[in-house]
Write a protein that holds these residues in place. Structure first.
Motif, PDB file in Angstrom:
ATOM      1  N   HIS A 184      10.619   5.464   5.455  1.00 58.51           N
ATOM      2  CA  HIS A 184       9.443   4.870   4.808  1.00 58.51           C
ATOM      3  C   HIS A 184       9.186   3.461   5.357  1.00 58.51           C
ATOM      4  O   HIS A 184       8.974   2.511   4.613  1.00 58.51           O
ATOM      5  CB  HIS A 184       9.643   4.792   3.285  1.00 58.51           C
ATOM      6  CG  HIS A 184       9.962   6.104   2.647  1.00 58.51           C
ATOM      7  ND1 HIS A 184      11.228   6.645   2.648  1.00 58.51           N
ATOM      8  CD2 HIS A 184       9.167   6.997   1.987  1.00 58.51           C
ATOM      9  CE1 HIS A 184      11.210   7.809   2.013  1.00 58.51           C
ATOM     10  NE2 HIS A 184       9.982   8.048   1.603  1.00 58.51           N
ATOM     11  N   ILE A 185       9.198   3.348   6.675  1.00 54.19           N
ATOM     12  CA  ILE A 185       9.116   2.031   7.314  1.00 54.19           C
ATOM     13  C   ILE A 185       7.854   1.281   6.908  1.00 54.19           C
ATOM     14  O   ILE A 185       7.904   0.102   6.535  1.00 54.19           O
ATOM     15  CB  ILE A 185       9.173   2.183   8.845  1.00 54.19           C
ATOM     16  CG1 ILE A 185      10.475   2.861   9.252  1.00 54.19           C
ATOM     17  CG2 ILE A 185       9.053   0.820   9.516  1.00 54.19           C
ATOM     18  CD1 ILE A 185      10.545   3.227  10.719  1.00 54.19           C
ATOM     19  N   TYR A 186       6.719   1.940   6.973  1.00 51.55           N
ATOM     20  CA  TYR A 186       5.454   1.258   6.704  1.00 51.55           C
ATOM     21  C   TYR A 186       5.327   0.842   5.238  1.00 51.55           C
ATOM     22  O   TYR A 186       4.706  -0.174   4.931  1.00 51.55           O
ATOM     23  CB  TYR A 186       4.285   2.173   7.113  1.00 51.55           C
ATOM     24  CG  TYR A 186       4.217   2.404   8.601  1.00 51.55           C
ATOM     25  CD1 TYR A 186       3.607   1.475   9.448  1.00 51.55           C
ATOM     26  CD2 TYR A 186       4.784   3.540   9.168  1.00 51.55           C
ATOM     27  CE1 TYR A 186       3.559   1.688  10.814  1.00 51.55           C
ATOM     28  CE2 TYR A 186       4.739   3.754  10.533  1.00 51.55           C
ATOM     29  CZ  TYR A 186       4.121   2.822  11.354  1.00 51.55           C
ATOM     30  OH  TYR A 186       4.091   3.024  12.714  1.00 51.55           O
ATOM     31  N   GLU A 187       5.918   1.636   4.341  1.00 47.36           N
ATOM     32  CA  GLU A 187       5.885   1.271   2.924  1.00 47.36           C
ATOM     33  C   GLU A 187       6.795   0.084   2.627  1.00 47.36           C
ATOM     34  O   GLU A 187       6.445  -0.815   1.857  1.00 47.36           O
ATOM     35  CB  GLU A 187       6.303   2.465   2.053  1.00 47.36           C
ATOM     36  CG  GLU A 187       5.342   3.649   2.108  1.00 47.36           C
ATOM     37  CD  GLU A 187       5.750   4.665   3.157  1.00 47.36           C
ATOM     38  OE1 GLU A 187       6.304   4.244   4.198  1.00 47.36           O
ATOM     39  OE2 GLU A 187       5.498   5.867   2.951  1.00 47.36           O
ATOM     40  N   VAL A 188       7.983   0.078   3.265  1.00 50.81           N
ATOM     41  CA  VAL A 188       8.981  -0.949   2.972  1.00 50.81           C
ATOM     42  C   VAL A 188       8.504  -2.344   3.353  1.00 50.81           C
ATOM     43  O   VAL A 188       8.790  -3.322   2.653  1.00 50.81           O
ATOM     44  CB  VAL A 188      10.325  -0.622   3.665  1.00 50.81           C
ATOM     45  CG1 VAL A 188      11.308  -1.782   3.527  1.00 50.81           C
ATOM     46  CG2 VAL A 188      10.936   0.646   3.058  1.00 50.81           C
ATOM     47  N   VAL A 189       7.754  -2.466   4.441  1.00 56.37           N
ATOM     48  CA  VAL A 189       7.292  -3.802   4.863  1.00 56.37           C
ATOM     49  C   VAL A 189       6.344  -4.420   3.831  1.00 56.37           C
ATOM     50  O   VAL A 189       6.124  -5.633   3.844  1.00 56.37           O
ATOM     51  CB  VAL A 189       6.594  -3.752   6.250  1.00 56.37           C
ATOM     52  CG1 VAL A 189       7.577  -3.393   7.333  1.00 56.37           C
ATOM     53  CG2 VAL A 189       5.413  -2.790   6.237  1.00 56.37           C
ATOM     54  N   LYS A 190       5.824  -3.595   2.910  1.00 54.29           N
ATOM     55  CA  LYS A 190       4.927  -4.097   1.869  1.00 54.29           C
ATOM     56  C   LYS A 190       5.627  -4.226   0.515  1.00 54.29           C
ATOM     57  O   LYS A 190       5.025  -4.682  -0.461  1.00 54.29           O
ATOM     58  CB  LYS A 190       3.717  -3.161   1.730  1.00 54.29           C
ATOM     59  CG  LYS A 190       2.897  -3.008   3.011  1.00 54.29           C
ATOM     60  CD  LYS A 190       1.789  -1.982   2.834  1.00 54.29           C
ATOM     61  CE  LYS A 190       1.023  -1.778   4.124  1.00 54.29           C
ATOM     62  NZ  LYS A 190      -0.033  -0.737   3.988  1.00 54.29           N
ATOM     63  N   MET A 191       6.895  -3.819   0.433  1.00 54.98           N
ATOM     64  CA  MET A 191       7.616  -3.839  -0.839  1.00 54.98           C
ATOM     65  C   MET A 191       8.361  -5.154  -1.054  1.00 54.98           C
ATOM     66  O   MET A 191       8.849  -5.758  -0.097  1.00 54.98           O
ATOM     67  CB  MET A 191       8.664  -2.708  -0.873  1.00 54.98           C
ATOM     68  CG  MET A 191       8.134  -1.308  -1.031  1.00 54.98           C
ATOM     69  SD  MET A 191       9.531  -0.132  -1.066  1.00 54.98           S
ATOM     70  CE  MET A 191       8.662   1.380  -1.494  1.00 54.98           C
ATOM     71  N   ASN A 192       8.455  -5.561  -2.330  1.00 57.84           N
ATOM     72  CA  ASN A 192       9.382  -6.646  -2.639  1.00 57.84           C
ATOM     73  C   ASN A 192      10.751  -6.028  -2.911  1.00 57.84           C
ATOM     74  O   ASN A 192      10.888  -4.811  -2.985  1.00 57.84           O
ATOM     75  CB  ASN A 192       8.895  -7.494  -3.820  1.00 57.84           C
ATOM     76  CG  ASN A 192       8.752  -6.697  -5.116  1.00 57.84           C
ATOM     77  OD1 ASN A 192       9.596  -5.865  -5.446  1.00 57.84           O
ATOM     78  ND2 ASN A 192       7.666  -6.947  -5.851  1.00 57.84           N
TER      79      ASN A 192
END
Length: 265
Positions: free
Chosen positions: A26-34
């Protein structure tokens, strides 16, 4: 991704490896997660995530996300690749000049060549790869067979198996039937070599030699883990490396014997 190195992945515990698995898929999701969102998604504590960041060479979670975003920028056409193929390519590049791997592979080669028989043990996809491994070794003159029945029994076999090498293939290294079978082989003094996704699993710890490959774990359905889709490219690399090492030794031996015959003539 270049962010994760094999040496770093070897140091991860079970919780930290869960973070790695999630991030890889989930690379693209993780860069937006806190960090709290990632904690909820992975089911581990924020402390575990911070330890994971530290072990991968990052100075905290913000630095980890920054490096993750930079790694993504280097992937010009990521949609052309199956998500697990990039770590597999990195693995192959890392193994190219890996002294530890070569040393272990040489030891395994010697064990297989000295053994009366080599048994590959695995079920599901690992079972099919075991059949492939048995075919490879049979092709270079090793007596090799595959055991793919999860209910294969050694209960009535009391023979000493110290001249048998058992090569166990398992992604999780925690399949109960395979663990039970490995235990039976060990009781009969067989030499156990395992190929698993991490060195933290039960089967790895039951083995004399373990080859971990640290690929992101993938399933058709993550909730019930119905079908395991974790790439097996590293396993194919290991099996074919073993086959080629045996082949080269046998070819060298044949050449030496031919030279001796020529000199006698």
């Amino acid at each position: 991704m270049e962010l994760f190195q094999q040496e770093q992945l070897r140091s991860l515990n079970e919780g930290e490896f869960a973070v790695y698995n999630y991030v890889s898929g989930h690379i693209y999701e993780v860069v937006k997660m806190n960090i709290r969102e990632l904690s909820a998604a992975t089911g581990v504590s924020t402390t575990t995530i911070l330890r994971f960041c530290s072990k991968t060479g990052c100075d905290g979670y913000k630095d980890f996300k920054y490096r993750l975003s930079k790694a993504l920028e280097k992937q010009k056409e990521p949609k052309l690749y199956f998500p697990s193929i990039l770590p597999a390519i990195q693995y192959l590049e890392h193994m190219r000049d890996n002294h530890e791997f070569e040393t272990q592979a040489d030891v395994c080669t010697d064990l297989c060549m000295q053994a009366r028989q080599v048994l590959f043990v695995g079920i599901g996809t690992s079972g099919k790869l075991g059949e492939y491994g048995a075919r490879l070794l049979s092709g270079v003159g090793i007596m090799a067979f595959a055991v793919t029945d999860p209910y294969y029994s050694l209960e009535m076999n009391r023979a000493n198996m110290k001249d048998t090498v058992v090569i166990v293939l398992s992604v999780s290294g925690e399949t109960p039937q395979v663990i039970s079978l490995v235990d039976e082989f060990r009781k009969r003094q067989a030499k156990v070599i395992s190929i698993t996704n991490t060195n933290q699993c039960t089967i790895a710890k039951m083995s004399e030699i373990n080859f971990p490959y640290y690929m992101p774990v993938a399933y058709v359905c993550q909730e019930n883990r119905s079908v395991n889709l974790t790439t097996q490219i590293p396993v194919l690399h290991l099996l074919e490396t073993l086959m080629y090492k045996i082949y080269l030794i046998k070819q060298t031996d044949c050449g030496s014997k031919q030279d001796i015959r020529t000199k006698k003539r």
